[in-house]
Design a protein around this motif. Structure first.
Motif, PDB file in Angstrom:
ATOM      1  N   UNK A 119       0.822  -1.207   0.000  1.00 55.06           N
ATOM      2  CA  UNK A 119       0.000   0.000   0.000  1.00 55.06           C
ATOM      3  C   UNK A 119       0.856   1.258   0.000  1.00 55.06           C
ATOM      4  N   UNK A 120       1.916   1.262   0.796  1.00 49.75           N
ATOM      5  CA  UNK A 120       2.813   2.424   0.848  1.00 49.75           C
ATOM      6  C   UNK A 120       3.518   2.618  -0.491  1.00 49.75           C
ATOM      7  N   UNK A 121       3.961   1.518  -1.100  1.00 51.67           N
ATOM      8  CA  UNK A 121       4.652   1.628  -2.392  1.00 51.67           C
ATOM      9  C   UNK A 121       3.736   2.223  -3.448  1.00 51.67           C
ATOM     10  N   UNK A 122       2.479   1.796  -3.442  1.00 49.99           N
ATOM     11  CA  UNK A 122       1.530   2.307  -4.439  1.00 49.99           C
ATOM     12  C   UNK A 122       1.120   3.746  -4.145  1.00 49.99           C
ATOM     13  N   UNK A 123       0.874   4.047  -2.884  1.00 48.65           N
ATOM     14  CA  UNK A 123       0.327   5.353  -2.504  1.00 48.65           C
ATOM     15  C   UNK A 123       1.385   6.447  -2.437  1.00 48.65           C
ATOM     16  N   UNK A 124       2.513   6.148  -1.792  1.00 49.59           N
ATOM     17  CA  UNK A 124       3.532   7.174  -1.561  1.00 49.59           C
ATOM     18  C   UNK A 124       4.613   7.223  -2.629  1.00 49.59           C
ATOM     19  N   UNK A 125       4.833   6.114  -3.323  1.00 49.98           N
ATOM     20  CA  UNK A 125       5.911   6.055  -4.320  1.00 49.98           C
ATOM     21  C   UNK A 125       5.393   5.895  -5.743  1.00 49.98           C
ATOM     22  N   UNK A 126       4.082   5.820  -5.900  1.00 50.50           N
ATOM     23  CA  UNK A 126       3.463   5.696  -7.223  1.00 50.50           C
ATOM     24  C   UNK A 126       3.999   4.484  -7.994  1.00 50.50           C
ATOM     25  N   UNK A 127       4.286   3.407  -7.270  1.00 54.70           N
ATOM     26  CA  UNK A 127       4.742   2.178  -7.911  1.00 54.70           C
ATOM     27  C   UNK A 127       3.511   1.387  -8.344  1.00 54.70           C
TER      28      UNK A 127
END
Length: 227
Positions: free
Chosen positions: A141-149
Motif C-alpha cells: 500500500x505504501x509503495x503504491x500510494x507514496x511512491x506511485x509504484x
C-alpha cells in the motif's frame, strides 16, 4: 476475493528446475543454476526488470546471492529495489545498497536503531511497516500510494513467495524452466512457508501462455484466489 486497498500489480518471476527447485541445495546461491539459462532468457529477465517500476527480493536472498537487481543486458531504467527485512539485517556491503538504483528497505518497528542508521548511511530509504515483522500488505500500500509504484516484480525465495501469495498480493507468475533435477528434501523450492492441511488451501493458477525462449521453456500463469 482480492485485496481492496491500493497496491501494485505484482508478478513473481523465477527460474526453477524440473522438480521445482531454486538452488542446488539449502544455502546455495540461485546464481549457480541461473548460469545455465539460455542467453535469450537472461535478456528476457532483464527486459522484464526494465518494464517494471520496482523489484523485490527478501533479505535472505540478498545475504546469499548479493544481487544487484539492476538492468544490464538491455536498455532501460533500473527498477526501484525493495527489500523486506524485518530486523534490518542487511549486510552493509550488499550490492543493493549501491548508488546505481533507488533502494527501499522495509523493516518492523522492533528493528535495532543501529541497523536502521547503517542502512540510511548507505543512502537507502527505510520504511517502517509493522510491529514485529514486516506487513507485506502495508508495504504494498505504501509503495503504491507514496511512491506511485504501479508494477512490482518479485524475484524472491520460497519464504517471500509464500507470504506474498498467502496475503493475496500476487497477480501472475512467470517461470523459466531449467532442464535439471537436483532433488533434496530441504532444497528450496518456488514456494515454502507453512504446510497446508487440505486442497482448499492450495493456490490456484490459470495457465495463460507458454513459449520457448532460446532453449528454455517459459510458462505464464494468472493467480486465481478463491472467495
Amino acid at each position: 476475493m482480492k485485496t481492496e486497498y491500493k497496491r501494485p500489480h505484482v508478478m513473481i518471476m523465477s527460474e526453477i528446475t524440473v522438480d521445482g527447485k531454486l538452488t542446488l541445495k539449502k544455502g546455495a546461491s540461485s546464481k549457480i543454476l541461473m548460469k545455465y539459462m539460455d542467453p535469450k532468457t537472461d535478456i528476457l529477465l532483464h527486459k522484464t526488470r526494465a518494464e517494471y517500476d520496482a523489484i523485490m527480493v527478501g533479505s535472505n536472498t540478498i545475504r546469499i546471492d548479493n544481487s544487484f537487481l539492476t538492468v544490464r543486458y538491455v536498455e532501460g531504467e533500473n527498477p526501484v529495489r525493495v527489500i523486506p527485512s524485518s530486523m534490518g539485517d542487511i549486510p552493509p556491503e550488499s550490492n543493493v545498497l549501491g548508488k546505481d538504483a533507488k533502494t527501499i528497505i522495509a523493516v518492523c518497528k522492533k528493528a535495532p536503531q543501529e541497523r536502521v542508521d547503517a542502512i540510511l548511511k548507505k543512502g537507502a530509504e527505510v520504511l517502517f511497516c509493522g510491529e514485529d515483522r514486516v506487513s507485506l500488505p502495508l508495504l504494498m500500500n505504501i509503495l503504491a500510494t507514496d511512491y506511485n509504484i504501479k508494477t512490482l516484480m518479485v524475484e524472491g525465495g520460497p519464504t517471500l513467495n509464500y507470504y506474498m501469495l498467502q496475503d493475496r498480493l500476487v497477480d501472475e507468475i512467470r517461470l523459466i524452466h531449467l532442464p535439471f533435477i537436483v532433488g533434496g528434501a530441504d532444497t528450496p523450492s518456488l514456494v515454502g512457508g507453512m504446510h497446508i492441511d487440505s486442497e482448499e488451501e492450495m493456490f490456484h493458477l490459470a495457465l495463460k501462455e507458454y513459449y520457448m525462449c532460446g532453449s528454455n521453456l517459459v510458462t505464464e500463469y494468472d493467480v486465481n484466489y478463491s472467495e
